[in-house]
Design a protein around this motif. Sequence first.
Motif, mmCIF file in Angstrom:
data_model
loop_
_atom_site.group_PDB
_atom_site.id
_atom_site.type_symbol
_atom_site.label_atom_id
_atom_site.label_comp_id
_atom_site.label_asym_id
_atom_site.label_seq_id
_atom_site.Cartn_x
_atom_site.Cartn_y
_atom_site.Cartn_z
ATOM 1 N N GLY A 61 -4.337 -4.380 5.007
ATOM 2 C CA GLY A 61 -3.052 -4.284 5.722
ATOM 3 C C GLY A 61 -3.336 -4.083 7.193
ATOM 4 N N GLY A 62 -2.637 -3.149 7.792
ATOM 5 C CA GLY A 62 -2.943 -2.783 9.174
ATOM 6 C C GLY A 62 -2.049 -3.402 10.223
ATOM 7 N N MET A 63 -1.002 -4.141 9.799
ATOM 8 C CA MET A 63 -0.075 -4.670 10.810
ATOM 9 C C MET A 63 0.695 -3.499 11.414
ATOM 10 S SD MET A 63 -0.213 -6.489 7.911
ATOM 11 C CE MET A 63 -1.304 -7.868 7.601
ATOM 12 N N LYS B 153 0.626 4.332 0.053
ATOM 13 C CA LYS B 153 0.448 5.566 0.822
ATOM 14 C C LYS B 153 1.410 5.630 2.010
ATOM 15 C CE LYS B 153 -3.166 4.690 4.300
ATOM 16 N NZ LYS B 153 -3.977 3.515 3.947
ATOM 17 N N ALA C 171 0.865 -1.181 0.000
ATOM 18 C CA ALA C 171 0.000 0.000 0.000
ATOM 19 C C ALA C 171 0.901 1.230 0.000
ATOM 20 C CB ALA C 171 -0.914 -0.007 1.236
ATOM 21 N N GLU D 46 -2.243 -6.422 1.809
ATOM 22 C CA GLU D 46 -1.757 -5.140 1.257
ATOM 23 C C GLU D 46 -1.313 -4.205 2.379
ATOM 24 O OE1 GLU D 46 -5.063 -3.439 -1.003
ATOM 25 O OE2 GLU D 46 -6.177 -3.179 0.853
ATOM 26 N N PRO D 47 -0.255 -4.588 3.112
ATOM 27 C CA PRO D 47 0.235 -3.707 4.182
ATOM 28 C C PRO D 47 1.025 -2.520 3.623
ATOM 29 C CG PRO D 47 1.629 -5.646 4.026
ATOM 30 C CD PRO D 47 0.542 -5.814 2.991
ATOM 31 N N GLY D 48 1.101 -1.469 4.399
ATOM 32 C CA GLY D 48 1.900 -0.294 4.036
ATOM 33 C C GLY D 48 2.979 -0.054 5.074
ATOM 34 N N ARG D 49 2.531 0.430 6.224
ATOM 35 C CA ARG D 49 3.445 0.810 7.303
ATOM 36 C C ARG D 49 4.455 -0.290 7.643
ATOM 37 N NH1 ARG D 49 1.567 3.864 12.146
ATOM 38 N NH2 ARG D 49 -0.522 3.466 11.367
ATOM 39 N N GLU E 180 -0.797 -1.198 -4.100
ATOM 40 C CA GLU E 180 -2.172 -0.748 -3.845
ATOM 41 C C GLU E 180 -2.140 0.766 -3.756
ATOM 42 O OE1 GLU E 180 -5.520 0.661 -1.309
ATOM 43 O OE2 GLU E 180 -3.401 0.784 -0.852
ATOM 44 N N SER F 131 -8.038 1.320 -4.456
ATOM 45 C CA SER F 131 -9.068 1.321 -3.398
ATOM 46 C C SER F 131 -9.401 2.740 -2.980
ATOM 47 C CB SER F 131 -8.572 0.641 -2.122
ATOM 48 O OG SER F 131 -7.705 -0.395 -2.359
ATOM 49 N N HIS G 243 -12.977 -7.494 -0.666
ATOM 50 C CA HIS G 243 -11.865 -6.774 -0.023
ATOM 51 C C HIS G 243 -12.345 -6.255 1.322
ATOM 52 C CE1 HIS G 243 -9.658 -2.687 0.269
ATOM 53 N NE2 HIS G 243 -8.797 -3.613 0.629
ATOM 54 N N ARG H 97 -15.482 -3.889 -1.766
ATOM 55 C CA ARG H 97 -14.970 -3.671 -0.407
ATOM 56 C C ARG H 97 -16.135 -3.700 0.579
ATOM 57 N NH1 ARG H 97 -11.076 1.107 1.896
ATOM 58 N NH2 ARG H 97 -11.023 0.409 4.051
ATOM 59 N N HIS I 52 -10.503 -4.023 4.574
ATOM 60 C CA HIS I 52 -9.346 -3.466 5.304
ATOM 61 C C HIS I 52 -9.957 -2.879 6.573
ATOM 62 C CE1 HIS I 52 -5.671 -1.284 6.220
ATOM 63 N NE2 HIS I 52 -6.350 -0.161 6.251
HETATM 64 C C1 LIG Z 1 -4.026 2.369 4.459
HETATM 65 C C2 LIG Z 1 -4.497 1.207 3.731
HETATM 66 C C3 LIG Z 1 -3.707 0.050 3.682
HETATM 67 C C4 LIG Z 1 -2.381 -0.089 4.390
HETATM 68 O O1 LIG Z 1 -2.540 0.107 5.754
HETATM 69 P P1 LIG Z 1 -1.280 -0.053 6.745
HETATM 70 O O2 LIG Z 1 -1.868 0.227 8.093
HETATM 71 O O3 LIG Z 1 -0.272 0.970 6.313
HETATM 72 O O4 LIG Z 1 -0.770 -1.443 6.598
HETATM 73 C C5 LIG Z 1 -4.183 -1.028 2.965
HETATM 74 N N1 LIG Z 1 -5.371 -0.961 2.310
HETATM 75 C C6 LIG Z 1 -6.152 0.137 2.334
HETATM 76 C C7 LIG Z 1 -7.434 0.122 1.606
HETATM 77 C C8 LIG Z 1 -5.745 1.258 3.049
HETATM 78 O O5 LIG Z 1 -6.522 2.329 3.085
#
Ligand SMILES: *Cc1c(COP(=O)(O)O)cnc(C)c1O
Length: 356
Positions: free
Chosen positions: A240-242, A60, A58, A277-280, A79, A101, A196, A148, A198
Motif C-alpha cells: 500500500g502506502g498511497m 490496520k 490493510a 493492499e492500501p490502508g490509509r 490484509e 503479513s 510481496h 516479502r 511494501h
Molecule cells: C501498513 C501496511 C499496509 C498499508 O499501508 P498504508 O500506508 O496504510 O496504505 C500494507 N501492507 C503492509 C505489509 C503494511 O504493513
Amino acid sequence: MTPSLTDRLPAAVLNRIKALAEAHPEPLSAYVYDLGALKNHALWLKSFLPQGVELYYAIKANSEPEILETLAPWVDGFEISSGGEIQRVSNCPIRKNFIFSGPGKLDSDLSLAMRQRVEMIHVESLDEIRRLTRIAASLNRKQSVLIRINPVLPGHLATRLSMAGMPTPFGIDEQQLAQAIALVEQSQSLVLSGFHIHAMSHQTRVDRHRQLLDWYLERWPVWKSLVSNAQTVRYLNVGGGMGVDYQHAEQFDWPGLCRHLEERLKSCPNPPIVRFEPGRYVTAFCGYYLMQILDIKQNHGQSFAVCRGGTHHFRLPAAQGHDHPVIHVPIRRTGDGPAESGAKGSVLTCVQKRPG
Ligand SMILES: *Cc1c(COP(=O)(O)O)cnc(C)c1O
C-alpha cells in the motif's frame, strides 16, 4: 463561524453530530464514519483497477466492524498483521479472503490464521519460514506463501522510502532471496505463490509510486528465475502506502497510477497478478474525529481551546507531525442556558478532503 467550513461537512456527518449532542448530556468525544462515502470511495478505487489487478484492504488503517462490513463486498480481501486482526476479519459477517503479513508473527497467530483458512502468509524471515513449515505440517496443511522482499533499490528510488531499500525489520533481504526460496521449496507444507513488497508509507507523489511499480515489474522475471518450479509463482503484491494530503484538496492520483500500471502490464511478456493492499487511502476520507470544547482561555498571549479528547484518541497526527484541518461546528442542545463564551459547547471536527 465561517459558514463555508461547516459546508465542507457532509450533511450525514453534521446530522450525526447533532443527534449525538442531543442524545448525550456529557460533552462529546467521538469518531464518526460516513459509511455511504466509504462505499462510494471503494467503488471509485475499484473502477480504475486494470484487468487482473486486485485490491485488498490493510485493516490496520481501521478495523472497526462496520468499516470491514462496508468494505467487504467491494474489496478482494483483507490484509492483516496480528492475531487480534485475525479475530476481526473472522467476525466480519461477509467472509473474505485474508492475507497475513508483518514481522514477529507468533506461533499461535500462524496456527490460528491457518485454522481460519488464511489465503496467503507473507513470510518475513528465514526463521519464520522454518517455523511456518513446522506448524503447517502439524496442521496437515499445504499453505500458500509470498516471500516479502526488502529489495536492493537503485539510488534514485531508495531515497525517501521508509520500509525497504535500507535496513528495516521488514521483509527478507533481496541478497537472501535464493536461500528463502530454497527453504520454501524444500518444505512439503508450503507452496510459493509469489512475492510481496511494501516499501513505502504515506507516499503523496504518484510519479515516485509509478517508478517503484515499474521497477518491481522489471525485477519480477529476475526473482522468478530463482525458483525451480515457477508455475505456482503468479502473484506480485505491491503493498500500500498511497498517501493522504491532510491540508490540500489535491490527492494522490490513483486513476493515473492505475492507467500507468495497465499500460505497463500490457508490455510484460508474462505478467504477474498484481495485488494492492492500501490502508490509509481507503478509509482516511470517511473518518471524522469530534471533540467538544470545554473551556477557552488566554495564556501568555495565546488562545487555547480545552477539549474533551485529544492526542490519546487521535495519535497519528501528533506522532507524525501531520496538521489536520479542523472545522468548528457550533451546536446548542435543547435546554442549554445562555452561552457564557462564544465557542464553548461547540465541536471541533477533523476532516480529510476526498480525491476524485
Ligand atoms: C501498513 C501496511 C499496509 C498499508 O499501508 P498504508 O500506508 O496504510 O496504505 C500494507 N501492507 C503492509 C505489509 C503494511 O504493513
